[in-house]
Design an enzyme around this catalytic site. Structure first.
Site, PDB file in Angstrom:
ATOM      1  CG  LEU A  22      -2.133   0.926   1.174  1.00 56.90           C
ATOM      2  CD1 LEU A  22      -3.045   0.578   0.000  1.00 56.90           C
ATOM      3  CD2 LEU A  22      -2.908   0.849   2.487  1.00 56.90           C
ATOM      4  CD  GLN A  74      -3.635  -7.718  -2.315  1.00 56.73           C
ATOM      5  OE1 GLN A  74      -3.359  -6.646  -1.802  1.00 56.73           O
ATOM      6  NE2 GLN A  74      -3.104  -8.869  -1.911  1.00 56.73           N
ATOM      7  CB  CYS A 104      -4.304  -6.194   4.861  1.00 53.62           C
ATOM      8  SG  CYS A 104      -3.958  -4.552   5.550  1.00 53.62           S
ATOM      9  CE  LYS A 143       1.099 -11.227  -0.101  1.00 51.31           C
ATOM     10  NZ  LYS A 143       1.110 -11.066   1.359  1.00 51.31           N
ATOM     11  CG  ASN A 215       4.866 -12.634   1.190  1.00 55.05           C
ATOM     12  OD1 ASN A 215       3.978 -12.087   1.820  1.00 55.05           O
ATOM     13  ND2 ASN A 215       5.953 -11.999   0.812  1.00 55.05           N
ATOM     14  N   GLY A 217       9.572 -12.678   5.167  1.00 54.00           N
ATOM     15  CA  GLY A 217      10.906 -12.848   5.722  1.00 54.00           C
ATOM     16  C   GLY A 217      11.988 -13.233   4.739  1.00 54.00           C
ATOM     17  N   GLY A 247       8.701  -8.559  -1.032  1.00 57.75           N
ATOM     18  CA  GLY A 247       8.118  -7.232  -0.936  1.00 57.75           C
ATOM     19  C   GLY A 247       9.147  -6.170  -0.650  1.00 57.75           C
ATOM     20  NE  ARG A 248       6.937  -2.896   4.223  1.00 59.29           N
ATOM     21  CZ  ARG A 248       5.754  -3.269   3.781  1.00 59.29           C
ATOM     22  NH1 ARG A 248       5.618  -4.451   3.197  1.00 59.29           N
ATOM     23  NH2 ARG A 248       4.710  -2.489   3.876  1.00 59.29           N
TER      24      ARG A 248
END
Length: 357
Positions: A22, A74, A104, A143, A215, A217, A247-248
């Site tokens: 987001l 999504q 989320c 997800k 997904n 870690g 992701g990050r």
């Protein structure tokens, strides 16, 4: 349980994908990421059904660049009819797949029956998948997390996934942490609950025909490859999963994406250099500015391009201090890059030459 037939079409659960984030994975971010990998599956930010159905700006919520494909829309929501409407619109707008957010943990989405709280209502999620698949020809995936709150029994996760299988879901992406719906912030929910990769691999044992991606870690594309091989947990060897989502890690160090096509897809094409990526972005930046956009709307996603290199901090600092200005143009990016080049040259001069001490 009898296994249902799955779509043969490829989907994100069978591939490498960049997680929906987001305020981060907007169309500008996705275009930038596409310059680094031609084959990774890219995700939109989560878009709620209310924003699409009751808003008055579909291009804002559904617009994307053709270059982003394969790209996943999504959705956030729980009403099967609304989700079906939005899934149909997503297909009409050219998305490659529809994904339902059941992961989320934020209070804001819980209050609207969106996100991880839906793991407590497997029948609602299954009904939503059935409704979306009835109106689209593209893959529909989910997800989710491995559980919520005090759920400690793998059987609850198995029952949840079994409902999706009955609904003929095309694949699942499973974040290998539980979500605590009370007491932890969204950031803490990404870090505090312990990882349990074994449960994700165990789902592949229970549903061998179901595409499953993992997904949570995973810090690098190389680390993700571990999960594409049989995985040992609790002295049991479980089968490999089908896909990996980061992701990050790749948002903060985007050049990691340059490894994806060779590592995950066997591409023999050389990875693009950072300079090539930047040169590819110039026409996009110019179009965005000529359309009245602001430089920072694009460059905020590019701050990590030179992460780990001499000049990386200079690049980040110059863009951060100048791209937001009203008059900021492409020269801000060009200047930042020249500063990086100069810093690399300066560091090279400081290195001892061959044959010297």
């Amino acid at each position: 349980m009898k296994q249902t037939e799955y779509h043969q079409a490829s989907n994100s659960a069978q591939n490498f994908s960049v997680a929906p984030m987001l305020d981060w994975t907007d169309r500008h971010c996705r275009f930038f990421h596409r310059q680094l990998s031609q084959q990774a599956w890219l995700y939109s930010e989560m878009v709620t059904t209310g924003a699409i159905i009751h808003g008055d700006n579909l291009p804002r919520f559904l617009g994307h660049n053709p270059e982003e494909v394969p790209v996943v829309l999504q959705l956030g929501g729980s009403d099967a009819k609304d989700l079906a409407t939005c899934a149909r619109l997503g297909e009409e707008w050219g998305y490659s797949e529809i994904n339902l957010n059941v992961g989320c943990p934020s209070d804001r989405v819980q209050n609207n029956m969106i996100g991880a709280c839906l793991m407590g209502y497997p029948h609602i999620v299954a009904e939503a998948v059935t409704a979306m698949k009835a109106v689209t020809s593209i893959p529909v995936t989910v997800k989710c997390r491995i559980g919520i709150d005090n759920q400690e029994d793998f059987e609850l996760l198995r029952i949840f996934i079994a409902g999706l299988v009955e609904a003929q879901v095309d694949g699942v992406v499973i974040h290998a942490r539980k979500a605590w719906l009370q007491g932890l912030s969204p950031k803490e929910n990404r870090e505090v609950p312990p990882l349990n990769y074994g449960w994700v691999h165990r789902i592949k044992t229970e549903f061998p025909e179901l595409p499953v991606a993992i997904n949570g870690g995973i810090k690098s594309p190389q680390q993700g490859l571990i999960h594409l091989k049989p995985y040992q947990a609790d002295d049991i060897i479980y089968p490999a999963v089908d896909g990996v989502m980061l992701g990050r890690a790749v948002y903060e160090q985007p050049y990691l994406l340059s490894e994806i096509d060779s590592l995950y897809y066997g591409s023999s094409q050389p990875a693009p250099s950072r300079q090539q990526v930047l040169e590819n972005m110039y026409p996009y930046l110019e179009r965005h500015l000529s359309d009245g956009g602001k430089l920072i709307q694009v460059t905020r996603h590019m701050l990590g391009l030179f992460h780990g290199l001499p000049g990386g901090r200079i690049w980040r600092r110059h863009l951060s201090q100048n791209a937001f200005k009203k008059e900021a143009g492409i020269e801000v990016v060009e200047t930042a890059y020249q500063m990086v080049v100069a810093e690399i040259a300066r560091m090279d001069e400081k290195l001892p030459k061959e044959g010297t001490s």
